[in-house]
Design a protein around this motif. Structure first.
Motif, short mmCIF file in Angstrom:
data_model
loop_
_atom_site.label_atom_id
_atom_site.label_comp_id
_atom_site.label_asym_id
_atom_site.label_seq_id
_atom_site.Cartn_x
_atom_site.Cartn_y
_atom_site.Cartn_z
N ASP A 27 13.95 -3.62 -15.25
CA ASP A 27 13.99 -2.15 -15.18
C ASP A 27 12.87 -1.56 -14.32
O ASP A 27 12.90 -0.36 -14.04
N LEU A 28 11.90 -2.36 -13.95
CA LEU A 28 10.75 -1.84 -13.20
C LEU A 28 10.58 -2.61 -11.89
O LEU A 28 11.19 -3.66 -11.69
N CYS A 56 0.81 -1.22 0.00
CA CYS A 56 0.00 0.00 0.00
C CYS A 56 0.85 1.28 0.00
O CYS A 56 0.49 2.28 -0.63
N LYS A 57 1.99 1.27 0.67
CA LYS A 57 2.83 2.47 0.74
C LYS A 57 3.59 2.73 -0.55
O LYS A 57 4.16 3.81 -0.73
N ARG A 58 3.62 1.74 -1.46
CA ARG A 58 4.36 1.90 -2.72
C ARG A 58 3.45 2.06 -3.93
O ARG A 58 3.94 2.19 -5.05
N LEU A 59 2.14 2.08 -3.69
CA LEU A 59 1.21 2.17 -4.81
C LEU A 59 1.35 3.48 -5.58
O LEU A 59 1.09 3.54 -6.79
N ARG A 60 1.78 4.53 -4.89
CA ARG A 60 1.94 5.83 -5.55
C ARG A 60 3.08 5.82 -6.58
O ARG A 60 3.19 6.74 -7.40
N GLU A 61 3.93 4.80 -6.52
CA GLU A 61 5.05 4.69 -7.45
C GLU A 61 4.63 4.08 -8.79
O GLU A 61 5.44 4.02 -9.72
N ILE A 62 3.40 3.63 -8.89
CA ILE A 62 2.93 3.03 -10.14
C ILE A 62 2.87 4.09 -11.24
O ILE A 62 2.33 5.18 -11.05
N ASN A 63 3.46 3.78 -12.39
CA ASN A 63 3.42 4.67 -13.54
C ASN A 63 2.91 3.93 -14.77
O ASN A 63 2.54 2.76 -14.71
#
Length: 295
Positions: free
Chosen positions: A173-174, A57-64
Motif C-alpha cells: 500500500d505504500l 531526492c525528488k520523491r522525498l516530499r511524498e514521505i508521510n
C-alpha cells in the motif's frame, strides 16, 4: 516509477544481486577484525540510506507518517537480523553463516501460519524439514556439539524472516522505495544507538583502509544497489525464476569464502549445504522451473 525492462535484463539484475549478497559474508568477516558489529551495521545502513536519498531526492516530499512508521518497523527487524548475523560470524565461518542465515526462506511460511493464520502448503513444511536436517549436518561436530556462532546465525535467520513479513505487511500500500530508504535510515540509527550504548565512541583511527573499503561496499553495493536490482528485477520476471536466482546467494557465499577466505569444503559440509539449498529452493519455487511448460 520503475522502468520496464526485458526478462533477460531482469534476470541479470537478480543474478547480480545474489552475487553481491553472496560476497558480503567474507567482507563482514574481515571487517569484524577492526570494528564492532553495531558500528558495522550503523555505517552500512547509514551509507545505504544516504545513497537512496540522493536517488529519490525528488520523491522525498511524498514521505508521510505511515511511510515513516513502516520504515521504522522494518528497519528494526533488519538491524536486529544484521547485527545478530555479524555477531554470529565471529563464532563460525563465512560459508556456514551464509547457509544457516538463509534458513529464513523456510521460516517465512511457518511464521506466516503462526501470526496470520495462513496454513502453509505441504511442500513448504517439507522444505522446512529438509532445512532442519541440513542445518544439523552443517552445525553438529564431534560429540554432537554445536559452535555458538552457528546458533546465533540461526537466530539471524529468524529475524530476516520477520523482516520479510514486516515488508509484506506494509509494502503493498505504500511506496516501497521510500520505505526501503527509511528502513536503512532507521537500521543505521539503531546501529549508532547500540554502538554508543555498548561500546562508546568508535576508534576511527584504528580502522584500516581495507575495512573502510569493505564498509563502503556493504553500504553502496550490498544495500542500495543490490536492493534496487532485486526490486526492479522481480517486477520484470516471474516469481519462480526470481526466487531461484536470488537463492544462489547461498551458493555464491560458499564459493567466495572457499576461494578467498580459505574455508575448507568437506564432504559433510557440502552435503549439508546441498540439503539447505534444496530446502530453500523447494520452499521458494516448488521446483516449478523443472516442470515443462504446457504446449
Amino acid at each position: 516509477m520503475l522502468q520496464t525492462i526485458s526478462k533477460r535484463t531482469a534476470k541479470l539484475l537478480l543474478f547480480s544481486a545474489a552475487l553481491i549478497w553472496g560476497s558480503t559474508f567474507v567482507f563482514i568477516k574481515n571487517s569484524l577484525d577492526d570494528v564492532d558489529p553495531f558500528f558495522l551495521a550503523a555505517m552500512r545502513f547509514t551509507i545505504g540510506a544516504l545513497v537512496l536519498a540522493v536517488v529519490l531526492c525528488k520523491r522525498l516530499r511524498e514521505i508521510n507518517r505511515e511511510i515513516v512508521k513502516a520504515g521504522a518497523e522494518i528497519g528494526a527487524h533488519l538491524f536486529i537480523a544484521f547485527a545478530i548475523q555479524a555477531i554470529g560470524m565471529m563464532g563460525t565461518t563465512p560459508s556456514k553463516n551464509a547457509f544457516l542465515s538463509s534458513w529464513y526462506a523456510a521460516l517465512v511460511p511457518i511464521l506466516t501460519w503462526l501470526f496470520y493464520r495462513k496454513r502453509p502448503e505441504r511442500r513448504q513444511v517439507l522444505a522446512a524439514l529438509i532445512c532442519v536436517v541440513g542445518v544439523g549436518v552443517i552445525s553438529l561436530s564431534g560429540g554432537l556439539s554445536v559452535a555458538w556462532g552457528d546458533i546465533v546465525s540461526l537466530c539471524a535467520a529468524f529475524f530476516y524472516a520477520t523482516q520479510i513479513l514486516a515488508t509484506e505487511k506494509h509494502g503493498h500500500d505504500l511506496d516501497i522505495m521510500l520505505i526501503t530508504m527509511l528502513e536503512f535510515a532507521f537500521a543505521g540509527l539503531f546501529g549508532w544507538i547500540f554502538q554508543f550504548a555498548v561500546h562508546g565512541m568508535p576508534c576511527f583511527s584504528g580502522i584500516t583502509g581495507p575495512t573502510w573499503l569493505a564498509i563502503l561496499y556493504l553500504g553502496v553495493m550490498a544495500s542500495s544497489v543490490a536492493f534496487l536490482f532485486q526490486n526492479v528485477g522481480q517486477l520484470n520476471t516471474d516469481p519462480s525464476s526470481a526466487a531461484l536466482i536470488l537463492s544462489l546467494e547461498c551458493v555464491f557465499g560458499t564459493i567466495i569464502s572457499v576461494l578467498f577466505y580459505g574455508d575448507e569444503l568437506t564432504v559433510k559440509l557440502l552435503f549439508g549445504f546441498t540439503l539447505v539449498f534444496l530446502g530453500v529452493l523447494y520452499s521458494e519455487t516448488g521446483f516449478a522451473f523443472l516442470k515443462k511448460k504446457e504446449q
